[in-house]
Design an enzyme around this catalytic site. Structure first.
Site, PDB file in Angstrom:
ATOM      1  N   ASP A  69       0.860  -1.185   0.000  1.00 20.07           N
ATOM      2  CA  ASP A  69       0.000   0.000   0.000  1.00 20.07           C
ATOM      3  C   ASP A  69       0.893   1.231   0.000  1.00 20.07           C
ATOM      4  O   ASP A  69       1.673   1.449   0.936  1.00 20.07           O
ATOM      5  CB  ASP A  69      -0.898  -0.029   1.248  1.00 20.07           C
ATOM      6  N   THR A 102      -3.064   4.995  -4.105  1.00 22.82           N
ATOM      7  CA  THR A 102      -2.013   5.762  -3.409  1.00 22.82           C
ATOM      8  C   THR A 102      -0.648   5.580  -4.072  1.00 22.82           C
ATOM      9  O   THR A 102       0.189   6.467  -4.033  1.00 22.82           O
ATOM     10  CB  THR A 102      -1.928   5.337  -1.929  1.00 22.82           C
ATOM     11  N   THR A 103      -0.427   4.399  -4.670  1.00 29.88           N
ATOM     12  CA  THR A 103       0.835   4.177  -5.399  1.00 29.88           C
ATOM     13  C   THR A 103       0.763   4.873  -6.758  1.00 29.88           C
ATOM     14  O   THR A 103       1.725   5.528  -7.177  1.00 29.88           O
ATOM     15  CB  THR A 103       1.070   2.661  -5.597  1.00 29.88           C
ATOM     16  N   ASP A 404      -9.039  -0.350   2.134  1.00 29.82           N
ATOM     17  CA  ASP A 404      -8.989   0.146   0.748  1.00 29.82           C
ATOM     18  C   ASP A 404     -10.244  -0.260  -0.022  1.00 29.82           C
ATOM     19  O   ASP A 404     -10.801   0.531  -0.781  1.00 29.82           O
ATOM     20  CB  ASP A 404      -7.741  -0.410   0.024  1.00 29.82           C
TER      21      ASP A 404
END
Length: 536
Positions: A69, A102-103, A404
């Site tokens: 994550d 998020t990446t 998530d």
């Protein structure tokens, strides 16, 4: 004066006075910032996609975390350079706005910075680049919105597919068939009909319990606590037709307001103190029993003991079950679920402030025990999920992955549009923005073209992480999109280009739009910085 004036007078008309501006330092600062931010982006790049690698993070206090994550990785990294810290904050913003991607957002920001570096080297002014990026971002959002397809909350299959796509890149991806429907049901159960577009994830409580496997994860209709009943004095561990009170005061002898000690020199005085303590506690318990209360949830106290052995003894005699050390931040969730009021003082103890449930019992789970409250009457719009795992690392990652998935479903509730995954939207954006750049004039066209090229980093990285030939895959993907197949994407399992919607790889529109908007905003800010001033 005449001697000085003479050479000035001999200057050709229209020439300006010479001035020296040192731009070298500004360029060095700008490039240093860009390089630092790109280093952060490169650190998480290998974690993108279903075939992405995981990171093992070892913290200073000996804690070990295994995750892919982006927000968690960057949050645990000790980043010192100010511009690089902006990318850490960027992933946090994406986490709070969309929960997923998020990446992706950090990788897009890194690719944009690389393109900006090239444009700066070619002599284009940072302000021109910044303004062009803003225009390109607005156009990109329009293109994405046109690509998206609407979804209804009644279409449970689509919601489960988008939650599964989020889970496919996680450590616990093999459990996505269990966790995705669980996340969808949890979010749908807490939607308030009066505010159908707002979901508060604090209404979904995730309780972690070591033991078993992630397969044993299940929702609980009611309340679940990872703690045991206080049974020091042999009180009940199972209560049917429970009347539950949530109290925020202590059932123990009072203490003085100021720090002082009392010296007792006589046994009769000691007996009198103990007798007074007994009478004080008995008086409290009689008032509690008078309301019909038979289960007490006691908030954790930091000032003094919430209960003493003496008070537990009397509570056990009164057949009242005691659950102590309920965390302060859990009180709101507990009272909302039980549809009761927290009681701050014994004088305010009333029967109408109690919650009602069919059963409160202590259950064995693995090598520990949990407390379950089920059959709650007039239960609030909340839900609990009991997450299991074979070790603490898996347990923590399962919780992060489930969070998530919950965020993805929340995105679909607030913005009810779905878009293809697998690099399809990024390639389509790159193609359409590249075409648009050709009709723009001057430097703006160059900058928009660079923006379009930067977006290709997502499909390129997906292919790279899956062990495919990235150049061949991205070229083929471009060709498919040029032929009008806007949903063509990278199928990492089959190692080829397919219609990604047929493979059920879909994501909320909000995840993509938020990633591009936030990444562009961050890059524009880094571009505008031309000096770092350290204040001590």
């Amino acid at each position: 004066m005449a001697a000085v004036a003479a050479p000035m007078a001999s200057k050709p008309r229209g020439s300006k006075a010479e001035s020296f501006v040192d731009n070298k330092r500004r360029e060095d600062i700008r490039f240093a910032n860009i390089n630092s931010a790109r280093a952060v982006s490169d650190a998480v790049r290998t974690s993108l996609g279903p075939k992405g690698m995981d990171k093992m993070i070892s913290t200073a206090n000996g804690e070990v975390i295994i995750t892919n994550d982006g927000a968690t990785i960057l949050n645990k990294m000790e980043v010192l350079q100010p511009a690089a810290k902006m990318l850490v904050e960027l992933s946090k913003s994406q986490d709070s706005a969309a929960g997923d991607g998020t990446t992706t957002v950090v990788i897009i920001a890194g690719a944009l910075l690389k393109e900006c570096q090239s444009l700066l080297t070619n002599g284009i002014h940072p302000t021109v680049i910044s303004d062009s990026l803003h225009k390109a971002c607005a156009k990109a959002i329009d293109v994405l919105t046109a690509m998206a397809s609407p979804v209804e909350l009644t279409d449970r299959d689509s919601l489960v597919k988008s939650a599964s796509t989020s889970l496919n890149s996680k450590v616990v991806s093999q459990y996505s068939t269990l966790l995705a429907p669980l996340a969808v049901d949890a979010v749908l159960s807490v939607i308030d009909p009066e505010k159908p577009e707002i979901v508060d994830l604090r209404d979904i409580k995730i309780v972690k319990k070591l033991g078993g496997t992630v397969d044993d994860t299940h929702p609980v209709k009611g309340l679940v606590f990872d703690k045991k009943v206080s049974r020091a004095a042999g009180g009940p561990t199972r209560v049917e037709n429970a009347k539950i009170a949530v109290i925020q005061f202590q059932i123990s002898p009072p203490k003085t307001d100021i720090e002082q000690s009392i010296v007792v020199s006589d046994y009769t005085q000691m007996d009198r103190i103990l007798k007074e303590e007994r009478n004080y506690i008995l008086g409290m318990i009689k008032k509690i029993k008078a309301t019909g209360c038979n289960v007490l949830l006691i908030q954790k106290s930091i000032l003094r003991d919430a209960v003493t052995d003496l008070s537990l003894h009397y509570l056990a005699k009164a057949k009242i079950m005691v659950i102590k050390d309920v965390e302060r931040d859990e009180i709101e969730f507990v009272t909302k679920t039980l549809n009761c009021l927290p009681i701050a003082n014994i004088e305010h103890f009333r029967a109408e402030k109690l919650g009602h449930a069919d059963l409160v019992e202590e259950a064995s789970l693995g090598d520990g025990k949990i407390l379950k409250i089920t059959g709650i009457k007039d239960m609030g719009r909340t839900t609990s999920v009991l997450v299991r795992g074979s070790n603490q690392l898996v347990l923590d990652e399962a919780e992060r992955s489930l969070h998530d998935a919950l965020c993805v479903v929340r995105c679909l509730v607030s913005k009810r549009f779905l878009i293809a995954g697998g690099g399809a939207p990024e390639i389509e954006l790159s193609r359409q923005l590249g075409t648009w750049a050709k009709v723009l004039h001057g430097m703006e066209g160059y900058c928009v073209k660079s923006f379009a090229e930067a977006l290709e980093v997502i499909p390129y990285t997906l292919a790279e992480n899956a062990g495919l030939n990235p150049i061949a895959i991205v070229t083929e993907l471009r060709n498919k999109h040029a032929q009008g197949e806007i949903n063509a994407g990278i199928n990492v399992r089959k190692g080829q280009i397919t219609n990604i919607l047929d493979e059920n790889v879909i994501q909320p529109l909000l995840v993509s739009t938020s990633a591009i908007t936030l990444a562009t905003e961050c890059v524009r800010m880094i571009l505008k910085i031309d000096d770092i001033v350290t204040v001590r």
